[in-house]
Design an enzyme around this catalytic site. Structure first.
Site, mmCIF file in Angstrom:
data_model
loop_
_atom_site.group_PDB
_atom_site.id
_atom_site.type_symbol
_atom_site.label_atom_id
_atom_site.label_comp_id
_atom_site.label_asym_id
_atom_site.label_seq_id
_atom_site.Cartn_x
_atom_site.Cartn_y
_atom_site.Cartn_z
ATOM 1 N N GLY A 235 69.893 64.986 26.874
ATOM 2 C CA GLY A 235 70.868 65.244 25.805
ATOM 3 C C GLY A 235 70.315 64.807 24.462
ATOM 4 O O GLY A 235 70.393 65.541 23.456
ATOM 5 N N HIS A 236 69.721 63.609 24.437
ATOM 6 C CA HIS A 236 69.100 63.132 23.196
ATOM 7 C C HIS A 236 67.907 64.008 22.820
ATOM 8 O O HIS A 236 67.698 64.320 21.645
ATOM 9 C CB HIS A 236 68.618 61.692 23.374
ATOM 10 C CG HIS A 236 69.693 60.702 23.725
ATOM 11 N ND1 HIS A 236 69.763 60.089 24.941
ATOM 12 C CD2 HIS A 236 70.739 60.216 23.011
ATOM 13 C CE1 HIS A 236 70.787 59.258 24.973
ATOM 14 N NE2 HIS A 236 71.407 59.318 23.823
ATOM 15 N N GLN B 84 80.648 48.718 18.219
ATOM 16 C CA GLN B 84 81.402 49.844 18.763
ATOM 17 C C GLN B 84 81.800 49.639 20.223
ATOM 18 O O GLN B 84 82.391 50.518 20.823
ATOM 19 C CB GLN B 84 80.650 51.161 18.559
ATOM 20 C CG GLN B 84 79.443 51.362 19.437
ATOM 21 C CD GLN B 84 78.717 52.637 19.037
ATOM 22 O OE1 GLN B 84 78.099 52.710 17.971
ATOM 23 N NE2 GLN B 84 78.797 53.668 19.872
ATOM 24 N N GLN C 264 78.157 67.251 21.200
ATOM 25 C CA GLN C 264 79.555 67.666 21.366
ATOM 26 C C GLN C 264 80.239 66.895 22.499
ATOM 27 O O GLN C 264 81.453 66.830 22.561
ATOM 28 C CB GLN C 264 79.615 69.166 21.622
ATOM 29 C CG GLN C 264 81.024 69.622 21.947
ATOM 30 C CD GLN C 264 81.327 71.010 21.468
ATOM 31 O OE1 GLN C 264 80.694 71.523 20.556
ATOM 32 N NE2 GLN C 264 82.312 71.619 22.078
ATOM 33 N N SER D 113 73.975 57.915 29.149
ATOM 34 C CA SER D 113 73.214 56.709 29.510
ATOM 35 C C SER D 113 73.974 55.914 30.565
ATOM 36 O O SER D 113 73.370 55.245 31.399
ATOM 37 C CB SER D 113 72.976 55.852 28.267
ATOM 38 O OG SER D 113 72.353 56.629 27.273
HETATM 39 P P1 AMP Z 1 74.427 57.649 22.604
HETATM 40 O O1 AMP Z 1 73.013 57.184 22.704
HETATM 41 O O2 AMP Z 1 75.134 57.755 23.902
HETATM 42 O O3 AMP Z 1 75.200 56.929 21.529
HETATM 43 O O4 AMP Z 1 74.328 59.140 22.098
HETATM 44 C C1 AMP Z 1 73.590 59.485 20.954
HETATM 45 C C2 AMP Z 1 73.897 60.906 20.601
HETATM 46 O O5 AMP Z 1 73.538 61.746 21.689
HETATM 47 C C3 AMP Z 1 75.392 61.131 20.342
HETATM 48 O O6 AMP Z 1 75.532 62.030 19.262
HETATM 49 C C4 AMP Z 1 75.848 61.751 21.630
HETATM 50 O O7 AMP Z 1 76.971 62.592 21.463
HETATM 51 C C5 AMP Z 1 74.632 62.555 22.027
HETATM 52 N N1 AMP Z 1 74.658 62.844 23.460
HETATM 53 C C6 AMP Z 1 74.884 61.968 24.466
HETATM 54 N N2 AMP Z 1 74.909 62.606 25.649
HETATM 55 C C7 AMP Z 1 74.702 63.918 25.381
HETATM 56 C C8 AMP Z 1 74.631 65.109 26.189
HETATM 57 N N3 AMP Z 1 74.784 65.064 27.522
HETATM 58 N N4 AMP Z 1 74.410 66.286 25.566
HETATM 59 C C9 AMP Z 1 74.261 66.335 24.231
HETATM 60 N N5 AMP Z 1 74.318 65.268 23.422
HETATM 61 C C10 AMP Z 1 74.541 64.072 23.983
#
Ligand code: AMP
Length: 291
Positions: free
Chosen positions: A34-35, A59, A146, A184
């Site tokens: 996703g990242h 957060q 999203q 994660s």
């Molecule tokens: P996080 O590291 O979980 O804070 O996520 C960092 C960014 O990656 C945020 O904008 C999340 O929405 C995005 N993100 C997390 N999981 C996914 C996913 N499965 N698909 C797309 N973007 C993601």
């Protein structure tokens, strides 16, 4: 070569002569596909790509969730390198919140329902750290998933109200083959919980199917999601929602763009997911933007 910066000052210095446009991907690390998708979108559109890696204590409303949040910096850096990221900003907490730090960015109505109600203070923490990152990086574009749809709306509101020129771009959710959104936190799921978690996607798609068949009652769509979730004994539902796509207010009837969303616990791990209804197809600017 990816450069890693630890301080605000070093980041500003590294960005002084950076080629524009600049794209920013804020993350909390433990990077996954996703990242990577966000990084690729930045690499396509921007001359300089910046990834931030910071597990933001402000957060997390539950201390335990913060302490056990997965961390793997060297692996994350290798991923950034392999995606051609130019700069990684990986500060410690004191660099972001030095002694005496005493400002909170608090977004209004759109931050209150759903995740805002379930996790008090969460979006204050998100908006505060993202405001700092936006100011430090001065990016032309910032990329968000999203999967965290409310986060996109909260940050757009924040950027608009504070006259921050960074454009907030929502990117489609990347999923496992069984439909589970990558997160994660998935690493915490025991094998049987991991198998059970695919029920979230089934619940969303069941409601989408009823909407496509003409159902417009939000209550009926919520009931469809709940019925699907009830079939999975390991799923403990926190909420299901059918809300207006722009305000996130709960709907009676779905007459315009709406967002189906849910939060579900599997053991001690809480996961979220969502699906738009009647909005523009999920593109790089997939979430409806307020007029
Ligand atoms: P996080 O590291 O979980 O804070 O996520 C960092 C960014 O990656 C945020 O904008 C999340 O929405 C995005 N993100 C997390 N999981 C996914 C996913 N499965 N698909 C797309 N973007 C993601």
């Amino acid at each position: 070569m990816t450069r890693i910066l630890r301080t605000r000052a070093d980041l500003r210095e590294a960005l002084r002569d950076a080629a524009r446009p600049i794209g920013l991907v804020p993350t909390m690390g433990w990077l996954h596909e996703g990242h990577r998708a966000l990084m690729r979108q930045a690499r396509t559109a921007d001359a300089t790509t910046v990834v931030s890696i910071f597990v933001n204590p402000r957060q997390f409303n539950v201390r335990d969730d913060f302490t056990r949040y997965p961390r793997a910096e060297s692996r994350d850096l290798a991923i950034c390198e392999s995606e051609g990221v130019d700069l990684v900003f990986a500060p410690n907490a004191a660099e972001i919140y030095p002694p005496g730090f005493d400002t909170t960015v608090s977004v209004g109505a759109v931050s209150r329902p759903l995740e805002g109600a379930a996790r008090p203070g969460h979006f204050d923490g998100v908006a505060t750290v993202v405001a700092i990152l936006f100011d430090l990086v001065g990016a032309d574009h910032a990329y968000f998933g999203q999967k965290d749809a409310q986060q996109v709306l909260v940050i757009r509101q924040m950027a608009r109200d504070l006259a921050i020129p960074t454009e907030v771009i929502a990117c489609p959710t990347v999923r496992e083959p069984d439909g589970l959104a990558l997160s994660s936190r998935n690493v915490h799921l025991a094998a049987e919980e991991r198998a059970a978690a695919s029920v979230m996607r089934r619940a969303l798609l069941a409601a989408v199917a009823r909407w496509e068949a003409g159902e417009r009652s939000a209550r009926a769509l919520r009931a469809t999601m709940l019925a699907e979730l009830a079939d999975e004994p390991l799923a403990e539902t926190d909420y299901v929602s059918v809300a207006d796509m722009t305000t996130l207010a709960e709907l009676d009837r779905v007459d315009g763009p709406a967002l189906l969303s849910l939060a579900v616990r599997f053991g001690t791990t809480r996961l979220i997911d969502n699906e738009p209804l009647g909005a523009a197809p999920v593109t790089d600017r997939g979430l409806a933007r307020p007029a």
